[in-house]
Design a protein around this motif. Structure first.
Motif, PDB file in Angstrom:
ATOM      1  N   UNK A  20       7.267 -39.817 -28.872  1.00  0.00           N
ATOM      2  CA  UNK A  20       6.714 -41.058 -29.415  1.00  0.00           C
ATOM      3  C   UNK A  20       7.766 -41.877 -30.155  1.00  0.00           C
ATOM      4  N   UNK A  21       7.874 -43.133 -29.752  1.00  0.00           N
ATOM      5  CA  UNK A  21       8.754 -44.092 -30.424  1.00  0.00           C
ATOM      6  C   UNK A  21      10.233 -43.714 -30.347  1.00  0.00           C
ATOM      7  N   UNK A  22      10.576 -42.804 -29.426  1.00  0.00           N
ATOM      8  CA  UNK A  22      11.958 -42.349 -29.309  1.00  0.00           C
ATOM      9  C   UNK A  22      12.454 -42.466 -27.875  1.00  0.00           C
ATOM     10  N   UNK A  23      11.698 -41.900 -26.934  1.00  0.00           N
ATOM     11  CA  UNK A  23      12.044 -42.055 -25.515  1.00  0.00           C
ATOM     12  C   UNK A  23      10.755 -42.007 -24.686  1.00  0.00           C
ATOM     13  N   UNK A  24      10.683 -42.868 -23.663  1.00  0.00           N
ATOM     14  CA  UNK A  24       9.418 -43.034 -22.940  1.00  0.00           C
ATOM     15  C   UNK A  24       9.109 -41.936 -21.927  1.00  0.00           C
ATOM     16  N   UNK A  25      10.089 -41.102 -21.608  1.00  0.00           N
ATOM     17  CA  UNK A  25       9.826 -40.032 -20.650  1.00  0.00           C
ATOM     18  C   UNK A  25      10.309 -40.378 -19.263  1.00  0.00           C
ATOM     19  N   UNK A  26      10.409 -39.344 -18.432  1.00  0.00           N
ATOM     20  CA  UNK A  26      10.980 -39.500 -17.091  1.00  0.00           C
ATOM     21  C   UNK A  26       9.999 -40.183 -16.143  1.00  0.00           C
ATOM     22  N   UNK A  27      10.597 -40.804 -15.137  1.00  0.00           N
ATOM     23  CA  UNK A  27       9.832 -41.529 -14.133  1.00  0.00           C
ATOM     24  C   UNK A  27       9.825 -40.704 -12.847  1.00  0.00           C
ATOM     25  N   UNK A  28       8.669 -40.583 -12.221  1.00  0.00           N
ATOM     26  CA  UNK A  28       8.580 -39.851 -10.959  1.00  0.00           C
ATOM     27  C   UNK A  28       7.426 -40.401 -10.145  1.00  0.00           C
ATOM     28  N   UNK A  29       7.391 -40.001  -8.895  1.00  0.00           N
ATOM     29  CA  UNK A  29       6.245 -40.322  -8.042  1.00  0.00           C
ATOM     30  C   UNK A  29       5.214 -39.216  -8.315  1.00  0.00           C
ATOM     31  N   UNK A  30       4.350 -39.483  -9.282  1.00  0.00           N
ATOM     32  CA  UNK A  30       3.441 -38.427  -9.753  1.00  0.00           C
ATOM     33  C   UNK A  30       2.464 -37.981  -8.671  1.00  0.00           C
ATOM     34  N   UNK A  31       2.128 -38.879  -7.744  1.00  0.00           N
ATOM     35  CA  UNK A  31       1.241 -38.458  -6.651  1.00  0.00           C
ATOM     36  C   UNK A  31       1.892 -37.312  -5.875  1.00  0.00           C
ATOM     37  N   UNK A  32       3.172 -37.467  -5.569  1.00  0.00           N
ATOM     38  CA  UNK A  32       3.867 -36.402  -4.810  1.00  0.00           C
ATOM     39  C   UNK A  32       4.016 -35.134  -5.635  1.00  0.00           C
ATOM     40  N   UNK A  33       4.381 -35.297  -6.918  1.00  0.00           N
ATOM     41  CA  UNK A  33       4.578 -34.121  -7.774  1.00  0.00           C
ATOM     42  C   UNK A  33       3.268 -33.339  -7.906  1.00  0.00           C
ATOM     43  N   UNK A  34       2.182 -34.067  -8.142  1.00  0.00           N
ATOM     44  CA  UNK A  34       0.889 -33.407  -8.352  1.00  0.00           C
ATOM     45  C   UNK A  34       0.339 -32.822  -7.054  1.00  0.00           C
ATOM     46  N   UNK A  35       0.622 -33.490  -5.928  1.00  0.00           N
ATOM     47  CA  UNK A  35       0.244 -32.913  -4.630  1.00  0.00           C
ATOM     48  C   UNK A  35       0.920 -31.553  -4.449  1.00  0.00           C
ATOM     49  N   UNK A  36       2.204 -31.498  -4.807  1.00  0.00           N
ATOM     50  CA  UNK A  36       2.958 -30.251  -4.639  1.00  0.00           C
ATOM     51  C   UNK A  36       2.440 -29.163  -5.599  1.00  0.00           C
ATOM     52  N   UNK A  37       2.135 -29.555  -6.841  1.00  0.00           N
ATOM     53  CA  UNK A  37       1.578 -28.582  -7.800  1.00  0.00           C
ATOM     54  C   UNK A  37       0.261 -28.024  -7.265  1.00  0.00           C
ATOM     55  N   UNK A  38      -0.564 -28.900  -6.696  1.00  0.00           N
ATOM     56  CA  UNK A  38      -1.860 -28.456  -6.146  1.00  0.00           C
ATOM     57  C   UNK A  38      -1.639 -27.506  -4.970  1.00  0.00           C
ATOM     58  N   UNK A  39      -0.694 -27.885  -4.100  1.00  0.00           N
ATOM     59  CA  UNK A  39      -0.423 -27.077  -2.912  1.00  0.00           C
ATOM     60  C   UNK A  39       0.052 -25.677  -3.303  1.00  0.00           C
ATOM     61  N   UNK A  40       0.888 -25.613  -4.371  1.00  0.00           N
ATOM     62  CA  UNK A  40       1.461 -24.325  -4.766  1.00  0.00           C
ATOM     63  C   UNK A  40       0.568 -23.551  -5.737  1.00  0.00           C
ATOM     64  N   UNK A  41      -0.495 -24.174  -6.200  1.00  0.00           N
ATOM     65  CA  UNK A  41      -1.372 -23.496  -7.159  1.00  0.00           C
ATOM     66  C   UNK A  41      -0.734 -23.308  -8.518  1.00  0.00           C
ATOM     67  N   UNK A  42       0.226 -24.173  -8.858  1.00  0.00           N
ATOM     68  CA  UNK A  42       0.900 -24.069 -10.163  1.00  0.00           C
ATOM     69  C   UNK A  42       0.291 -25.050 -11.158  1.00  0.00           C
ATOM     70  N   UNK A  43       0.665 -24.883 -12.397  1.00  0.00           N
ATOM     71  CA  UNK A  43       0.066 -25.702 -13.463  1.00  0.00           C
ATOM     72  C   UNK A  43       1.069 -26.706 -14.013  1.00  0.00           C
ATOM     73  N   UNK A  44       0.532 -27.782 -14.558  1.00  0.00           N
ATOM     74  CA  UNK A  44       1.331 -28.692 -15.374  1.00  0.00           C
ATOM     75  C   UNK A  44       0.751 -28.642 -16.785  1.00  0.00           C
TER      76      UNK A  44
END
Ligand SMILES: [Zn+2]
Length: 342
Positions: free
Chosen positions: A244-268
């Motif tokens: 918060x108020x320091x750095x906004x965080x990394x940018x990614x194609x979250x649809x692809x990242x979350x699709x892969x997490x779902x496919x692998x059964x891993x957690x975020x």
């Protein structure tokens, strides 16, 4: 309209941008603290209490905040670095409306004196018992993160002995509670961890986290896909690396990242630390759509920070995550079976 603590935090942060020197620092630290206040500032005002009861609010800031509350000042737009945050006060109020959502079985990220935590492992565990949990995962940093006094393989083995003794003592004393052996393993941008694979064999829970190049502006999708494909990693910790108020965080194609997490059964993870809130609600909604597993961790470095768990529970609720997809509602046996199933 009465400004909430999140609004007040935004106003404080903006005032900090217009100030200099120690005044700028006072505004900035109050803006951060506002996300951690247990009660809404306006409630104190209504009750005739002094706003100096609030952490980081002295007499002069109290006058400023009181004026905002009386004027009904409410900021509308927020810059990326302060976008999509809630406050501990708002999260507590939300979780109180659904006690069954509040009843998680354990906290899945915390640090002890084995790395950069302030409190000893035993204290963190007994606080978890006091909170009514059935387990906590001890997830100290791994050796690659020197700034956080990360553990090497020998340190992790010493911690295993302490945890085994503690679990035996708890069982003998009739306390139904399990200390899970975890780690917050530092992972590089190729998705590789910094620990010998053998050392990770006996663990119950492995968080993989990025701690470097967190200000990169270009798309980081490949590093997330690589981290998810690391066979040792169960959960991606504080995925965006925002503060918060320091750095906004990394940018990614979250649809692809979350699709892969779902496919692998891993957690975020949704990291409940108030100035992280990572993943944030907007991206959690995408995880909910795909039924991705969510892990709630306070990332507490002392016992008092374990109270912020409501921030993570509220984020999952507001992101529309089904409780069936939140690891923290599983029993310890179900959680370790989930890890072994992959
Ligand atoms: Zn971390």
């Amino acid at each position: 309209v009465t400004p909430s603590n999140v609004d007040i935090s935004e106003l404080l942060a903006r005032a900090g941008e217009d100030a200099e020197g120690h005044r700028a620092r006072a505004y900035r630290s109050a803006a951060r603290a506002a996300l951690m206040w247990a009660e809404e500032a306006w409630e104190l005002a209504v009750e005739g209490r002094s706003l100096t009861e609030l952490e980081r609010i002295g007499p002069s800031l109290a006058r400023r905040v009181r004026a905002w509350i009386e004027e009904g000042r409410e900021p509308v737009e927020r810059p990326r670095v302060r976008y999509d945050f809630t406050s501990f006060a708002a999260a507590r109020a939300l979780v109180a409306t659904q006690p069954e959502r509040g009843a998680i079985r354990g906290d899945l990220q915390m640090h002890t004196t084995f790395s950069d935590g302030v409190d000893e492992l035993e204290s963190m565990v007994s606080h978890g018992v006091d909170r009514g949990y059935a387990y906590v995962a001890i997830t100290d940093h791994s050796k690659g993160l020197r700034i956080a006094k990360g553990m090497d393989e020998a340190g992790l083995a010493r911690q295993a002995e302490v945890i085994a003794r503690l679990n035996a003592t708890l069982a003998n004393g009739g306390t139904e509670f399990r200390v899970l052996r975890g780690i917050e393993m530092n992972i590089d941008s190729e998705g590789a961890g910094d620990m010998e694979p053998d050392a990770l064999e006996g663990l119950d829970f492995v968080i993989g986290s990025f701690h470097s190049a967190l200000r990169a502006a270009e798309d980081q999708t490949p590093r997330y896909l690589a981290a998810l494909r690391n066979p040792h990693v169960d959960v991606i910790g504080h995925p965006r690396g925002r503060k918060y108020n320091l750095r906004p965080g990394l940018v990614a194609d979250w649809d692809r990242v979350l699709d892969e997490a779902a496919r692998m059964g891993k957690a975020v993870e949704t990291n409940a630390y108030p100035d992280r809130q990572d993943l944030n609600r907007e991206i959690l909604a995408g995880a909910a759509e795909r039924d991705v597993w969510i892990s709630i961790g306070t990332d507490a470095h002392d016992v008092s920070e374990m109270r912020f768990v409501d921030v993570g529970i509220a984020a999952a609720m507001e992101g529309g995550v089904r409780p069936e997809r939140v690891l923290n509602y599983l029993t310890a046996d179900e959680l370790t079976a989930w890890r072994r199933s992959r």
